[in-house]
Motif scaffolding. Structure first.
Motif, PDB file in Angstrom:
ATOM      1  N   THR A  51       0.744  -0.938   0.195  1.00  0.00           N
ATOM      2  CA  THR A  51      -0.266   0.312  -0.426  1.00  0.00           C
ATOM      3  C   THR A  51       0.669   1.670  -0.069  1.00  0.00           C
ATOM      4  O   THR A  51       2.007   0.838   0.240  1.00  0.00           O
ATOM      5  N   ALA A  52       0.243   2.300  -0.505  1.00  0.00           N
ATOM      6  CA  ALA A  52       1.256   3.634  -0.373  1.00  0.00           C
ATOM      7  C   ALA A  52       1.085   4.483   0.127  1.00  0.00           C
ATOM      8  O   ALA A  52       0.897   4.878   1.373  1.00  0.00           O
ATOM      9  N   ARG A  53      -0.544   3.983   1.228  1.00  0.00           N
ATOM     10  CA  ARG A  53      -0.647   4.804   2.430  1.00  0.00           C
ATOM     11  C   ARG A  53       0.285   4.748   3.148  1.00  0.00           C
ATOM     12  O   ARG A  53       0.267   5.728   3.654  1.00  0.00           O
ATOM     13  N   PHE A  54       1.130   3.871   3.855  1.00  0.00           N
ATOM     14  CA  PHE A  54       1.931   3.709   5.369  1.00  0.00           C
ATOM     15  C   PHE A  54       3.214   4.046   4.904  1.00  0.00           C
ATOM     16  O   PHE A  54       3.860   3.007   3.336  1.00  0.00           O
ATOM     17  N   SER A  55       4.082   3.909   5.213  1.00  0.00           N
ATOM     18  CA  SER A  55       5.499   3.555   5.672  1.00  0.00           C
ATOM     19  C   SER A  55       5.957   2.336   5.655  1.00  0.00           C
ATOM     20  O   SER A  55       5.326   2.254   7.425  1.00  0.00           O
ATOM     21  N   LEU A 101       4.760   0.656  10.029  1.00  0.00           N
ATOM     22  CA  LEU A 101       4.693  -0.013   9.679  1.00  0.00           C
ATOM     23  C   LEU A 101       4.865  -1.056  10.561  1.00  0.00           C
ATOM     24  O   LEU A 101       4.423  -2.026  11.675  1.00  0.00           O
ATOM     25  N   ILE A 102       6.087  -1.978  10.205  1.00  0.00           N
ATOM     26  CA  ILE A 102       6.744  -3.068  10.413  1.00  0.00           C
ATOM     27  C   ILE A 102       7.471  -3.393  11.986  1.00  0.00           C
ATOM     28  O   ILE A 102       7.387  -3.875  12.248  1.00  0.00           O
ATOM     29  N   GLY A 103       7.456  -2.331  12.189  1.00  0.00           N
ATOM     30  CA  GLY A 103       8.562  -1.704  13.216  1.00  0.00           C
ATOM     31  C   GLY A 103       7.688  -1.413  14.860  1.00  0.00           C
ATOM     32  O   GLY A 103       7.113  -2.032  15.832  1.00  0.00           O
ATOM     33  N   GLN A 104       6.328  -0.760  14.062  1.00  0.00           N
ATOM     34  CA  GLN A 104       5.010  -0.895  15.055  1.00  0.00           C
ATOM     35  C   GLN A 104       4.405  -1.847  16.023  1.00  0.00           C
ATOM     36  O   GLN A 104       4.287  -2.499  16.910  1.00  0.00           O
ATOM     37  N   ALA A 105       4.564  -3.300  14.625  1.00  0.00           N
ATOM     38  CA  ALA A 105       3.779  -4.656  14.655  1.00  0.00           C
ATOM     39  C   ALA A 105       5.011  -4.866  15.928  1.00  0.00           C
ATOM     40  O   ALA A 105       4.375  -7.027  15.888  1.00  0.00           O
ATOM     41  N   TYR A 106       5.816  -4.682  15.519  1.00  0.00           N
ATOM     42  CA  TYR A 106       7.191  -4.909  15.921  1.00  0.00           C
ATOM     43  C   TYR A 106       6.808  -5.641  16.929  1.00  0.00           C
ATOM     44  O   TYR A 106       7.029  -6.653  18.735  1.00  0.00           O
ATOM     45  N   LEU A 107       6.092  -4.446  17.952  1.00  0.00           N
ATOM     46  CA  LEU A 107       5.887  -3.697  18.779  1.00  0.00           C
ATOM     47  C   LEU A 107       5.579  -4.878  20.032  1.00  0.00           C
ATOM     48  O   LEU A 107       5.749  -5.556  21.701  1.00  0.00           O
ATOM     49  N   MET A 125      -0.643   4.624  12.997  1.00  0.00           N
ATOM     50  CA  MET A 125      -0.665   5.583  12.208  1.00  0.00           C
ATOM     51  C   MET A 125      -0.845   6.433  12.085  1.00  0.00           C
ATOM     52  O   MET A 125      -0.104   7.618  11.139  1.00  0.00           O
ATOM     53  N   GLU A 126      -1.379   7.183  13.058  1.00  0.00           N
ATOM     54  CA  GLU A 126      -1.569   8.733  13.199  1.00  0.00           C
ATOM     55  C   GLU A 126      -0.552   9.217  13.739  1.00  0.00           C
ATOM     56  O   GLU A 126       0.423   8.525  15.058  1.00  0.00           O
ATOM     57  N   TYR A 127      -0.655  10.976  13.789  1.00  0.00           N
ATOM     58  CA  TYR A 127       0.952  11.632  14.615  1.00  0.00           C
ATOM     59  C   TYR A 127      -0.136  12.733  14.983  1.00  0.00           C
ATOM     60  O   TYR A 127      -0.952  13.596  14.573  1.00  0.00           O
ATOM     61  N   PRO A 128       0.462  12.667  16.592  1.00  0.00           N
ATOM     62  CA  PRO A 128       1.333  12.175  17.295  1.00  0.00           C
ATOM     63  C   PRO A 128       1.113  10.596  17.957  1.00  0.00           C
ATOM     64  O   PRO A 128       1.498  10.427  18.887  1.00  0.00           O
ATOM     65  N   GLN A 129      -0.745  10.591  18.077  1.00  0.00           N
ATOM     66  CA  GLN A 129      -1.211   9.475  19.083  1.00  0.00           C
ATOM     67  C   GLN A 129      -0.572   8.593  18.269  1.00  0.00           C
ATOM     68  O   GLN A 129      -0.102   7.835  20.234  1.00  0.00           O
ATOM     69  N   GLY A 130      -0.321   7.663  17.611  1.00  0.00           N
ATOM     70  CA  GLY A 130       0.585   6.751  17.419  1.00  0.00           C
ATOM     71  C   GLY A 130       2.152   5.914  18.129  1.00  0.00           C
ATOM     72  O   GLY A 130       2.376   5.737  18.233  1.00  0.00           O
ATOM     73  N   LEU A 131       2.784   7.830  17.875  1.00  0.00           N
ATOM     74  CA  LEU A 131       3.577   7.735  18.671  1.00  0.00           C
ATOM     75  C   LEU A 131       3.700   7.609  20.514  1.00  0.00           C
ATOM     76  O   LEU A 131       4.324   6.378  20.663  1.00  0.00           O
ATOM     77  N   TYR A 132       3.436   8.207  20.753  1.00  0.00           N
ATOM     78  CA  TYR A 132       2.664   7.814  22.031  1.00  0.00           C
ATOM     79  C   TYR A 132       2.304   6.835  22.514  1.00  0.00           C
ATOM     80  O   TYR A 132       2.690   6.286  23.320  1.00  0.00           O
ATOM     81  N   VAL A 133       1.297   6.093  21.615  1.00  0.00           N
ATOM     82  CA  VAL A 133       0.877   4.450  21.877  1.00  0.00           C
ATOM     83  C   VAL A 133       2.416   3.824  22.465  1.00  0.00           C
ATOM     84  O   VAL A 133       2.447   3.155  22.944  1.00  0.00           O
ATOM     85  N   SER A 134       2.931   3.699  21.283  1.00  0.00           N
ATOM     86  CA  SER A 134       4.144   3.199  21.260  1.00  0.00           C
ATOM     87  C   SER A 134       5.139   3.363  22.170  1.00  0.00           C
ATOM     88  O   SER A 134       5.390   2.169  22.686  1.00  0.00           O
ATOM     89  N   ILE A 135       5.265   4.458  22.618  1.00  0.00           N
ATOM     90  CA  ILE A 135       6.243   5.047  23.408  1.00  0.00           C
ATOM     91  C   ILE A 135       5.909   4.358  24.942  1.00  0.00           C
ATOM     92  O   ILE A 135       6.225   3.939  25.785  1.00  0.00           O
ATOM     93  N   GLY A 136       4.298   4.383  24.633  1.00  0.00           N
ATOM     94  CA  GLY A 136       2.737   3.585  26.401  1.00  0.00           C
ATOM     95  C   GLY A 136       3.307   2.323  26.295  1.00  0.00           C
ATOM     96  O   GLY A 136       3.584   1.400  27.433  1.00  0.00           O
TER      97      GLY A 136
END
Lengths: 241, 203
Positions: free
Chosen positions: A132-136, A140-146, A207-218
């Motif tokens: 898909t061209a919608r996401f990097s 995506l893979i980095g977040q799916a690894y968490l 994938m939303e910014y900045p919520q996605g970043l906060y959730v990843s850090i959480g």
């Protein structure tokens, strides 16, 4: 002294590469294939929620993440509990190896094996399904690894806290609750959101910014907190009377 | 030269009389006592895997439990300390390699030759559950025989052995004295008692 800090890592990798520990990972490809086709079938028959994920490849990556977190977490609970609770392991701390390596060695061994399976699984998904061209993809893979790393950390904490079976049951419930709590159709009390891992929110809002970043850090913080708590409990258990 | 092992006012379990002993280079000291007298507690306390009630233990000048107190020190436990999930060969090679500071593969030939001398070369590729207690007890002495320890602490090292096994084990334990010190924990009838410089009793 050469090898003194890698002794338990090497012992653990050797044990984890035995069939009884590698075997459960073989369940992932057929389960993943079933989930991908079932979701494609449901989407074709009007299950509109699936569209939120962009395309089948993104959904398949998250399915892989969920399945692998489930298998890796249950395996972690059983492995860590059996390992740290055994006499041979406790007595091995009399060897000239650092005490910390007795915790971080097995932890890193499980994380390494789980990461290798994650790379193989996600690599197969990305190669097999249209992108898909919608996401990097890296994002995506980095977040799916968490969730996989979180599962190993939680497995280490629960594995030292209780028996393997008890830890695995509690872990599975926590994982399901964590994923389910992020789905739009499921509402959980707000206070619970501070206790349960934000796995579902990572999947739907990652994938939303900045919520996605906060959730990843959480989620990364949740994993780090419980792996450190496991290390403290391990230190206390090692010198029990 | 400070003692290789120094135990002062140690007591665990509490009903045990206080144990104070110093073991110097070239000495073999045997601590005897009936089952339940605290012998296994003592080796675990010395290894730093048990919190003891009172007293102090120093090995090679370092407080028991620290990494320095375990370097060059071989502990042989009563239950062999083998993982059930790995072959005896892998475990012995890694342990001997750890003591010698070399990779496990570098000691493969040494371990092979040593086990061949004991008549146990074929046992190396088995898992611990596939071997008998006597063979496991002898094989568990590999780090002691090949790791060049300065100090050896042994818990009932002859308990499961036949008379032939005892003689083999004695041949493995006694050379350590030339290089360092041995503290053995055993019941009164152990053959080590006859070779000891001093015998103490836990009552």
């Amino acid at each position: 002294m050469k090898g003194c800090n890698t002794y338990h890592f090497r012992e653990s990798v050797s044990i984890l590469l035995r069939t009884k520990w590698v075997g459960p990972y073989l369940l992932i490809p057929p389960m993943l294939a079933f989930m991908v086709y079932a979701e494609a079938f449901l989407a074709a028959h009007g299950a509109g929620g699936m569209a939120a994920f962009g395309n089948r490849m993104v959904l398949a990556v998250w399915n892989a993440s969920f399945l692998l977190a489930l298998v890796a977490g249950i395996k972690s609970c059983l492995f860590f509990s059996g390992c740290w609770g055994s006499d041979w392991f406790r007595n091995s701390m009399a060897l000239p190896v650092s005490r910390s390596s007795g915790y971080w060695g097995p932890y890193l061994a499980v994380l390494t094996v789980s990461t290798a399976v994650f790379i193989l699984t996600v690599g197969a998904v990305v190669a097999a399904l249209p992108g898909t061209a919608r996401f990097s993809m890296t994002h995506l893979i980095g977040q799916a690894y968490l969730p996989v790393a979180w599962a190993v950390s939680m497995g280490a904490f629960l594995g030292i806290l209780t028996t393997g079976t008890g830890a695995a049951v509690f872990f599975s419930a926590l994982l399901l609750l964590g994923f389910a709590s992020g789905l739009p159709s499921i509402s959980v009390p707000e206070w619970m959101l501070y206790l349960i891992p934000p796995l579902g929110r990572l999947m739907t809002r990652g994938m939303e910014y900045p919520q996605g970043l906060y959730v990843s850090i959480g989620l990364a913080g949740h994993a780090a907190f419980f792996s450190m708590l496991g290390r403290i409990l391990y230190g206390a258990a090692l010198r029990r009377r | 030269m400070p003692p290789y092992i120094s135990i002062g006012g140690y007591s665990d379990p509490p009903r045990m009389s206080h144990l104070s002993v110093e073991v110097n280079k070239g000495e073999i000291v045997v601590v005897t006592g009936p089952p339940g007298s605290g012998k296994s507690n003592l080796i675990k306390s010395m290894a730093g895997i048990r919190r003891f009630i009172r007293g102090s233990i120093r090995i090679l000048g370092a407080r028991a439990g620290t990494l320095r107190s375990r370097q060059g020190v071989v502990f042989v436990f009563q239950n062999w300390n083998f993982s059930p999930d790995l072959s005896v060969r892998i475990q012995l090679e890694r342990k001997v390699g750890l003591y010698l500071g070399v990779p496990a593969r570098a000691v493969r030939l040494t371990v092979d030759r040593w086990s061949e001398d004991l008549g146990l070369r074929d046992s190396l590729d088995f898992y611990p559950s596939q071997l008998n207690r006597s063979d496991l007890q002898l094989l568990s002495l590999a780090p002691l025989a090949l790791g060049r320890p300065a100090v050896a602490v042994l818990d009932e090292p002859m308990a499961n052995l036949s008379s032939v096994g005892v003689s083999m084990a004695m041949d493995l334990v006694l050379p350590v004295i030339g290089n360092g010190a041995v503290l053995a924990l055993a019941q009164g009838r152990s053959p080590l008692v006859n070779r000891a410089d001093r015998v103490l009793s836990l009552l």
